[in-house]
Design a protein around this motif. Sequence first.
Motif, PDB file in Angstrom:
ATOM      1  N   LYS A  48       0.805  -1.260  -0.012  1.00 28.94           N
ATOM      2  CA  LYS A  48      -0.156   0.003   0.157  1.00 28.94           C
ATOM      3  C   LYS A  48       0.877   1.387  -0.175  1.00 28.94           C
ATOM      4  O   LYS A  48       0.459   2.281  -0.451  1.00 28.94           O
ATOM      5  CB  LYS A  48      -1.040  -0.203   1.126  1.00 28.94           C
ATOM      6  N   ILE A  62      -6.261   5.575   1.101  1.00 28.60           N
ATOM      7  CA  ILE A  62      -5.544   4.935   1.960  1.00 28.60           C
ATOM      8  C   ILE A  62      -5.331   5.517   3.323  1.00 28.60           C
ATOM      9  O   ILE A  62      -5.276   4.794   4.234  1.00 28.60           O
ATOM     10  CB  ILE A  62      -4.114   4.446   1.275  1.00 28.60           C
ATOM     11  N   VAL A  65      -9.049   5.428   5.188  1.00 34.15           N
ATOM     12  CA  VAL A  65      -9.881   4.298   5.256  1.00 34.15           C
ATOM     13  C   VAL A  65     -10.894   4.502   6.366  1.00 34.15           C
ATOM     14  O   VAL A  65     -10.847   4.756   7.453  1.00 34.15           O
ATOM     15  CB  VAL A  65      -9.327   3.045   5.260  1.00 34.15           C
ATOM     16  N   TRP A  95      -6.879   2.028 -10.114  1.00 35.93           N
ATOM     17  CA  TRP A  95      -7.493   2.033  -8.799  1.00 35.93           C
ATOM     18  C   TRP A  95      -8.878   2.492  -8.589  1.00 35.93           C
ATOM     19  O   TRP A  95      -9.399   1.835  -7.569  1.00 35.93           O
ATOM     20  CB  TRP A  95      -6.577   2.881  -7.554  1.00 35.93           C
ATOM     21  N   ILE A 257      -5.208  -2.632   1.306  1.00 39.17           N
ATOM     22  CA  ILE A 257      -5.597  -1.266   1.553  1.00 39.17           C
ATOM     23  C   ILE A 257      -5.731  -1.171   3.165  1.00 39.17           C
ATOM     24  O   ILE A 257      -5.892   0.025   3.489  1.00 39.17           O
ATOM     25  CB  ILE A 257      -6.901  -1.016   0.820  1.00 39.17           C
TER      26      ILE A 257
END
Length: 300
Positions: A48, A62, A65, A95, A257
């Motif tokens: 990540k 990221i 989250v 993505w 993630i």
Amino acid sequence: MKNEISEIKISAYVDNDPDLNLETNSSLKSAFNLFFIPVLNSLPKGFKKLIRKTNNSAAVVIDNVTSHKALEVLYSKGDLFSLKKIGGKFFKYVWFNVNNSKAVRNRLKFVKRELRKHLSSISKFDKDIEIISIASGSSRAIVEVVKDGHYLQGTKLSITFLDKSEHAIQYSKDMSVHISHLPIKLNWIQDSAGSFLRNSAAQKYDLVEIVGLLDYFSDEKVLEIFEGIYKILQPGGVLITSNISHNPEEKFITNVIDWPMIYRTAEELGGLVNKAGFEYNSIKAFYEPLKVHAMVVAKK
């Protein structure tokens, strides 16, 4: 790990509503995913850090989250930030076109459809309408549905936005500028869903929207939330809710993630709604086309 509660069998279907311009996969993309998704799922946890560096939009997701910030970037397909480098544009496409990203946007469209449908139904009775969005986040769905004033002809509309995050509350207030010109009563409450529902039985609502929160709660907690919602709904009031479901990208989302969630089928979610007091025949359970998100709409 979620705790098990006896399931009450609720049937569910995949909703491919042609009017919503839903995101699906072409035959070519589906074939590509047969190879691409196993690669995603095999990536190491530390990967990540590399994903963050591909573009600013991925980094924001990221770094945030579970929050409204991440969802807002997903809603925009990563377009909240300008990208000048070809590499950044390429990875933005990668993505923000995986199934989970597409499904979040599909979920938003279904929530807006259900809000429109039930607001239209209620407004026909020329009565005041009380709405509450629990874990409201950015409040995007409700704001975008009511901003044209279509539901205000002879009707007083009151909307309550509930979120425990101070930042989400402020973001929601900033979003409300789009409806500030309308004669709508707006109210923001900073509190958790459980605490609010335990202490708000006196206030009744016509519509309750709770989307994006139950993915983090055990079955027992979800049942408690649904029981509280049942108590604050007016007779004939409607619940709109959702939960993420098991899907092929689950391992990538969880391990790479670092966005762990509790996954449920539409049938399981509908069963919990039924167990909370909603009649079986009043519950509609369905999936968006990619079957990543389950939706349930129930009438008291």
